[in-house]
Design an enzyme around this catalytic site. Sequence first.
Site, mmCIF file in Angstrom:
data_model
loop_
_atom_site.group_PDB
_atom_site.id
_atom_site.type_symbol
_atom_site.label_atom_id
_atom_site.label_comp_id
_atom_site.label_asym_id
_atom_site.label_seq_id
_atom_site.Cartn_x
_atom_site.Cartn_y
_atom_site.Cartn_z
ATOM 1 N N SER A 1 -12.728 -2.944 -3.652
ATOM 2 C CA SER A 1 -12.701 -2.082 -2.660
ATOM 3 C C SER A 1 -14.490 -2.381 -2.919
ATOM 4 O O SER A 1 -14.621 -1.096 -4.206
ATOM 5 C CB SER A 1 -12.030 -1.204 -2.172
ATOM 6 O OG SER A 1 -10.437 -1.234 -1.674
ATOM 7 N N LYS B 1 -6.870 4.490 7.112
ATOM 8 C CA LYS B 1 -7.161 5.280 6.192
ATOM 9 C C LYS B 1 -7.302 4.477 4.776
ATOM 10 O O LYS B 1 -6.905 3.520 4.812
ATOM 11 C CB LYS B 1 -5.909 5.957 5.711
ATOM 12 C CG LYS B 1 -5.772 7.679 6.802
ATOM 13 C CD LYS B 1 -4.417 8.377 6.437
ATOM 14 C CE LYS B 1 -4.147 9.802 7.387
ATOM 15 N NZ LYS B 1 -5.620 10.521 7.241
ATOM 16 N N ARG C 1 0.816 -1.282 -0.334
ATOM 17 C CA ARG C 1 0.445 0.046 -0.453
ATOM 18 C C ARG C 1 0.976 1.600 -0.039
ATOM 19 O O ARG C 1 1.255 1.943 -0.950
ATOM 20 C CB ARG C 1 -1.154 -0.236 1.189
ATOM 21 C CG ARG C 1 -2.039 0.672 1.160
ATOM 22 C CD ARG C 1 -2.569 0.946 2.660
ATOM 23 N NE ARG C 1 -3.270 2.188 2.513
ATOM 24 C CZ ARG C 1 -3.588 3.203 3.631
ATOM 25 N NH1 ARG C 1 -1.840 2.794 4.329
ATOM 26 N NH2 ARG C 1 -3.825 4.097 4.183
#
Length: 221
Positions: free
Chosen positions: A109, A138, A40
Site C-alpha cells: 500500500s 478501514k 483481509r
Amino acid sequence: MNPANWRTYLVTQASLSGDRTTPEIVRAAIDGGVDAVQLREKDASARSRYELGRELRELTAEAGVDLLVNDRIDIAQAIDADGVHVGQSDLPVEVARELLGPDAIVGCSTSTVDEARDAEAAGADYLGVGAVYDTSSKDVNDDQAGVGPERIAEIAAAVSIPIVGIGGITADNAGPVAEAGAASVAVISEITAAADPQAVTESLAVAVETPTAVDAGGDDR
C-alpha cells in the site's frame, strides 16, 4: 497471474456482506470474472482467518484466481496463497519477499510517490494506491483519503510496476482511475455489499477495460 493482467480485485470484509458468507461473495465475484482476491478480515482471529483462507484457496485455485493475504505472511504460507499484501506499518516488502520466495506476489500500500518508489526498490510486484476517493472502509490509508486519480498518474509516471487503485471506487468512477494509469481497481463494499456481486464485478471490469466509456465526470479523450 501477473498483476499487470488484473482488472478487478476484491478485498474481503465479512461485516459488509449482510446475511451472506465471505465464500459466497467470493464465489459470486469469481463468476463475475474477478482476477484477484485479498483475504483481509483483520478483526477475525488468526485461526478463523486460516480456516476461511483454506476455503477461499480452494475456490480461487479452482478458478485460476490469485489469492493474497493482508499482512499475515504466516497465514499466506499456511494456506499456500499466491502472495501477501502489506501496508506501510506492516513487515517490510523485502522481508515478505525473503520469507515467501521469488515466485510469490508481494503488494504494498502506498499513497505518495516516495512510498511507491521505495516499495518498487524493495521488490514489490504491484502497488495498492489510495485511497483514491473518500471511503468509509478501514485500512485503506484513511489519513490520505481522496488522493484522486491525479495521484495515480503521478505514481504511474514514477514506477514501472502495476498499480491497483483502491478506496471509494465504484463502477461509475473506476474509469478515470484506469485512465490515469492503474492496471486494476480493488474494492471492498462495491462488491461485498452489492445485491448482485457478480454483476458489479462484471461492470467494474468493463469500466477498467474501456475507461473513457465509463468516465464519471471526466472528459472523453
